[in-house]
Design an enzyme around this catalytic site. Structure first.
Site, short mmCIF file in Angstrom:
data_model
loop_
_atom_site.label_atom_id
_atom_site.label_comp_id
_atom_site.label_asym_id
_atom_site.label_seq_id
_atom_site.Cartn_x
_atom_site.Cartn_y
_atom_site.Cartn_z
N LYS A 223 0.88 -1.11 0.34
CA LYS A 223 0.03 -0.02 -0.01
C LYS A 223 0.91 1.15 0.06
O LYS A 223 1.61 1.50 0.71
CB LYS A 223 -0.87 -0.06 1.47
CG LYS A 223 -1.98 1.06 1.42
CD LYS A 223 -3.12 1.21 2.32
CE LYS A 223 -2.46 1.34 3.84
NZ LYS A 223 -2.07 2.78 3.88
N LYS B 75 -7.64 7.79 -1.15
CA LYS B 75 -8.67 8.12 -0.53
C LYS B 75 -9.34 9.25 -1.34
O LYS B 75 -9.62 10.39 -0.91
CB LYS B 75 -8.54 8.57 0.93
CG LYS B 75 -8.06 7.52 1.80
CD LYS B 75 -7.92 7.94 3.06
CE LYS B 75 -7.40 6.88 4.12
NZ LYS B 75 -5.80 6.59 4.07
N ASP C 112 -14.00 13.66 -3.63
CA ASP C 112 -14.48 14.76 -4.33
C ASP C 112 -15.61 14.47 -5.30
O ASP C 112 -16.25 13.45 -5.54
CB ASP C 112 -13.37 15.19 -5.18
CG ASP C 112 -13.40 17.00 -5.39
OD1 ASP C 112 -14.36 17.61 -5.58
OD2 ASP C 112 -12.30 17.48 -4.85
N GLY D 277 -17.52 13.70 -9.05
CA GLY D 277 -17.00 12.73 -10.01
C GLY D 277 -15.84 13.27 -10.97
O GLY D 277 -15.20 12.52 -11.54
N THR E 147 -14.03 15.43 -10.93
CA THR E 147 -12.55 15.87 -10.35
C THR E 147 -11.89 14.59 -9.90
O THR E 147 -10.55 14.49 -10.49
CB THR E 147 -12.66 16.64 -9.10
OG1 THR E 147 -13.02 17.77 -9.42
CG2 THR E 147 -11.30 16.89 -8.42
N TYR F 3 -4.98 0.30 17.43
CA TYR F 3 -4.52 -0.75 16.75
C TYR F 3 -5.27 -2.16 17.25
O TYR F 3 -5.75 -2.30 18.21
CB TYR F 3 -3.09 -1.18 17.21
CG TYR F 3 -1.97 -0.04 16.29
CD1 TYR F 3 -2.00 0.13 14.98
CD2 TYR F 3 -1.15 0.72 17.18
CE1 TYR F 3 -1.25 0.90 14.43
CE2 TYR F 3 -0.30 1.37 16.50
CZ TYR F 3 -0.19 1.62 15.42
OH TYR F 3 0.67 2.46 14.97
#
Length: 278
Positions: free
Chosen positions: A62, A95, A98, A100, A102, A228
């Site tokens: 990631k 993440k 905004d 669509g 954009t 966690y």
């Protein structure tokens, strides 16, 4: 919401309606790893070094690609080569949040060209259904050659203390996932969303994948509100893939740490499915 979390990945792969989910499960089975390492480093050299060293023990890497101080073609070329070498998928933790129009430009264009190299992306659904529709249309456009290898995780819950991603927001996450099952891979959440109500009827073959963040063997938080879970507690609550960051890459020996997360994560998965993995 239905859950197939008690089934082994091999069974879920053979029956899954989403092609990227099938590939993800196949990678996990082949490597006996359900670990996603969150590589929150700030230079290309650090990222590629970490990906190469940890690659054999993870299913997914990631990235937060916009925190790299020297992002360029060598970053993506190197990361793609290592993904091929070590058989892992790339998850860009952008993440999107905004309108669509954009997010289509953010995903498919700009300096990062995320659609060209990230198998998995994620979004928040505060902008409502349009954000999911826009990302799906971009990835599944006829002139885009990688559509079958692209998928979206909806950020349905967060592990930070006091998170507002609860209630109606989480229910809407399930609604939108059900409307776009060929593109929505699953959720980033703290648990399987089996008890979440939805206004959209589930398909018979529904099987959304759950990624849980904030996994750390120490099971402690940080001073900024992160909370966690251990690999065992996360998988016990329904996680299919555990996301670990600082517990691995800041360890004295990141490779040894990755091996520990791989072992504990896989053993917890086997316990959940009754040892039925192939």
């Amino acid at each position: 919401m239905s859950s197939k979390s008690q089934l082994p990945f091999s069974t879920r792969a053979s029956n899954h309606p989403n092609p990227l989910a099938r590939k993800l499960f196949e990678v996990a089975e082949a490597k006996k790893s359900n670990v996603t390492v969150s590589a929150d480093v700030t230079t290309t050299k650090e990222l590629l070094d970490l990906a190469d060293r940890l690659g054999p023990y993870i299913a997914v890497i990631k990235t937060h690609i916009d925190i790299l101080s020297d992002f360029g073609p060598e970053t993506i070329n190197g990361l793609n080569a290592l993904a091929e070498k070590h058989n892992f998928l790339i998850f860009e933790d952008r993440k999107f949040i905004d309108i669509g129009n954009t997010v289509q430009k953010q995903y498919h264009g700009g300096a990062l060209k995320i659609s060209e190299w990230a198998h998995i992306i994620n979004c928040a659904v505060l902008p409502a259904e349009g954000i999911v529709q826009a990302l799906a249309e971009t990835a599944q456009a006829e002139d885009f050659p990688h559509g079958s290898e692209r998928g979206l995780l909806i950020l349905a819950e967060m592990t930070s203390k006091g998170s507002l991603a609860t209630g109606e927001y989480t229910s809407a996450s399930v609604d939108y996932a059900r409307k776009y099952p060929s593109f929505v891979l699953g959720f980033v959440s703290t648990r399987a969303l089996t008890e979440v109500s939805s206004t959209v009827t589930a398909a018979d073959n529904e099987d959304f994948v759950v990624f849980t963040t904030g996994v750390n063997l120490s099971s402690k938080g940080d001073k900024l509100g992160q909370q966690y879970q251990t690999p065992q507690s996360a998988i016990g609550r329904g996680a299919d893939f555990i996301i670990a960051g600082r517990g691995i890459y800041t360890a004295p020996d990141p490779v040894e740490a990755a091996k520990q997360y791989q072992q504990q994560g896989w053993e917890a998965y086997l316990a959940r499915v009754g040892g039925a993995s192939q």
